[in-house]
Scaffold this motif. Structure first.
Motif, mmCIF file in Angstrom:
data_model
loop_
_atom_site.group_PDB
_atom_site.id
_atom_site.type_symbol
_atom_site.label_atom_id
_atom_site.label_comp_id
_atom_site.label_asym_id
_atom_site.label_seq_id
_atom_site.Cartn_x
_atom_site.Cartn_y
_atom_site.Cartn_z
ATOM 1 N N ILE A 332 0.865 -1.187 0.000
ATOM 2 C CA ILE A 332 0.000 0.000 0.000
ATOM 3 C C ILE A 332 0.895 1.230 0.000
ATOM 4 O O ILE A 332 1.727 1.412 0.891
ATOM 5 C CB ILE A 332 -0.933 -0.015 1.222
ATOM 6 N N LEU A 333 0.734 2.070 -1.010
ATOM 7 C CA LEU A 333 1.627 3.202 -1.240
ATOM 8 C C LEU A 333 0.842 4.506 -1.288
ATOM 9 O O LEU A 333 -0.238 4.569 -1.887
ATOM 10 C CB LEU A 333 2.394 3.008 -2.558
ATOM 11 N N ILE A 334 1.384 5.529 -0.660
ATOM 12 C CA ILE A 334 0.788 6.859 -0.697
ATOM 13 C C ILE A 334 1.789 7.824 -1.336
ATOM 14 O O ILE A 334 2.942 7.457 -1.571
ATOM 15 C CB ILE A 334 0.399 7.353 0.706
ATOM 16 N N SER A 335 1.361 9.035 -1.603
ATOM 17 C CA SER A 335 2.281 10.049 -2.117
ATOM 18 C C SER A 335 2.717 10.968 -0.992
ATOM 19 O O SER A 335 1.886 11.456 -0.230
ATOM 20 C CB SER A 335 1.621 10.871 -3.225
ATOM 21 N N TYR A 336 4.023 11.183 -0.887
ATOM 22 C CA TYR A 336 4.543 12.164 0.066
ATOM 23 C C TYR A 336 4.503 13.571 -0.524
ATOM 24 O O TYR A 336 4.785 14.544 0.169
ATOM 25 C CB TYR A 336 5.997 11.845 0.430
ATOM 26 N N LEU A 337 4.178 13.664 -1.808
ATOM 27 C CA LEU A 337 4.146 14.950 -2.511
ATOM 28 C C LEU A 337 2.698 15.390 -2.698
ATOM 29 O O LEU A 337 1.791 14.555 -2.784
ATOM 30 C CB LEU A 337 4.824 14.820 -3.875
ATOM 31 N N ASP A 338 2.487 16.700 -2.805
ATOM 32 C CA ASP A 338 1.127 17.174 -3.062
ATOM 33 C C ASP A 338 0.755 16.936 -4.525
ATOM 34 O O ASP A 338 1.605 16.586 -5.351
ATOM 35 C CB ASP A 338 0.966 18.643 -2.673
#
Length: 389
Positions: A332-338
């Motif tokens: 499960i991966l999220i973005s650390y960038l906007d």
């Protein structure tokens, strides 16, 4: 509270460390997990400008009408469908000693048991010239004007949580589990987090922190190196939190079944309301703060994430939502960038990630664009403009 039945934390590899994985197939738009944070706090300027939030969970303490009146400078006299407002002011309570407010007795008890016994300021102490905790917050505010991204008070609450913990060593280990970096990496991240203009003032913040909290049992975190490590921790793991009485009212009104003409009328009112709020306060519509989450912090980054954080309960409880179908065993991966930075060039994205998180992204999108020119999106646009001229 943590609902983690669909996920598990595993070691990915030596370079990434741990990651979060699906234990079953998860469908798009479903809730992957929900968790309350280890600690949270409202941004200092956000509170100073009158955004009223529970001192424990950040739930709004204003009604939708009060919120609208404040954000439009009094242009709203009444809100249609007041029953769609979720704020129950009859439940609001305050600390009898320092006056901070909570959305309920439950939140007041939680805060008291977790950190507030250490941090409660008696009314007679609430003078910035006297109390080091208030001096620390004021100094921090002068370094972090809106838009805010974190708060030194998150560190204060972390340390107070350890001091109040029934098992202090377990609380310390839980905090240390967030990340492991070298002393030099922590120093580099702390300086970048404060910004070049204020990095030289780190010793001032450190001195104020040491005076603001009891020292016994947390000495390892109150050295200069320990403080830099804590700054790096909140800078790389802090998750922004936003709550709003108006957004909940809008959500509930939107879900109502209304006649067509009535629906058109309320939609027109909502559009007008947001226009007036934006004209008066810009994009600063929410109660905003920051929190640390145990499971969410285990999620690694991707420039094509399969999940994103959300706040469905209008408080600091985080819901991780699938943005596409996720297979059993998939990370499960999220973005650390906007969102804006995610649309920029590979070089721009890598520059931000290296600066703020000390790693090079190797996600499929970055690998596919590995042959692109090593220029930022701005530089690329300038080159295109020069060629067209």
């Amino acid at each position: 509270m943590i609902d983690d039945s669909k996920v598990e934390v595993r070691i990915v590899d030596e370079s990434k460390g741990k990651g979060l994985y699906a234990k079953e197939k998860i469908t798009k738009d479903s809730v992957i997990l929900e968790e309350d944070p280890l600690v949270s706090c409202q941004f200092s300027w956000n509170a100073a400008y009158g955004y009223k939030a529970c001192d424990n969970c950040l739930r709004p303490l204003e009604t939708a009408l009060e919120n609208a009146q404040r954000l439009t400078a009094g242009q709203v006299e009444e809100m249609p469908y007041p029953e769609c407002c979720t704020t129950d002011k009859s439940k609001i309570v305050s600390c009898p000693d320092c006056g901070v407010e909570y959305c309920s007795e439950i939140c007041q008890t939680e805060a008291l048991n977790q950190h507030h016994r250490v941090l409660c300021l008696q009314t007679t102490e609430r003078n910035v010239d006297i109390h080091p905790l208030l001096k620390l917050e004021e100094t921090w505010k002068q370094m972090h004007y809106p838009p805010e991204t974190s708060s030194v008070l998150l560190i204060v609450r972390l340390l107070a949580r350890i001091l109040q913990a029934p098992d202090r060593s377990a609380a310390i280990q839980q905090m240390l589990s967030f990340c492991h970096r070298s002393v030099n990496e922590d120093k580099d991240l702390a300086h970048k987090f404060l910004g070049s203009e204020f990095a030289q003032h780190i010793s001032i913040l450190h001195d104020l922190l040491v005076k603001a909290v009891p020292n016994e049992g947390i000495e390892q975190f109150l050295t200069l190196e320990g403080f830099q490590s804590l700054l790096a921790l909140i800078g790389t793991n802090g998750q922004g939190v936003g709550t709003s009485a108006i957004s909940q009212w809008v959500k509930n009104v939107t879900e109502m079944e209304l006649p067509e003409m009535e629906r058109k009328g309320i939609d027109k009112f909502i559009d007008w309301l947001y226009d007036q709020m934006e004209e008066n306060v810009g994009q600063f519509l929410n109660n905003e703060g920051v929190a640390l989450y145990t499971l969410q912090s285990a999620c690694n980054h991707s420039c094509i994430p399969n999940a994103e954080p959300s706040f469905l309960h209008n408080n600091h409880r985080l819901s991780l939502i699938a943005v596409r179908d996720i297979l059993e065993g998939e990370e499960i991966l999220i973005s650390y960038l906007d969102e804006c930075t995610l649309t920029r060039s590979r070089h721009s994205r890598q520059k931000e990630l290296t600066k703020n998180y000390l790693f090079q992204c190797k996600c499929p999108k970055c690998s596919e664009q590995a042959g692109d020119p090593d220029v930022t999106s701005d530089e690329d646009q300038n080159m295109s403009d020069e060629m067209s001229d």
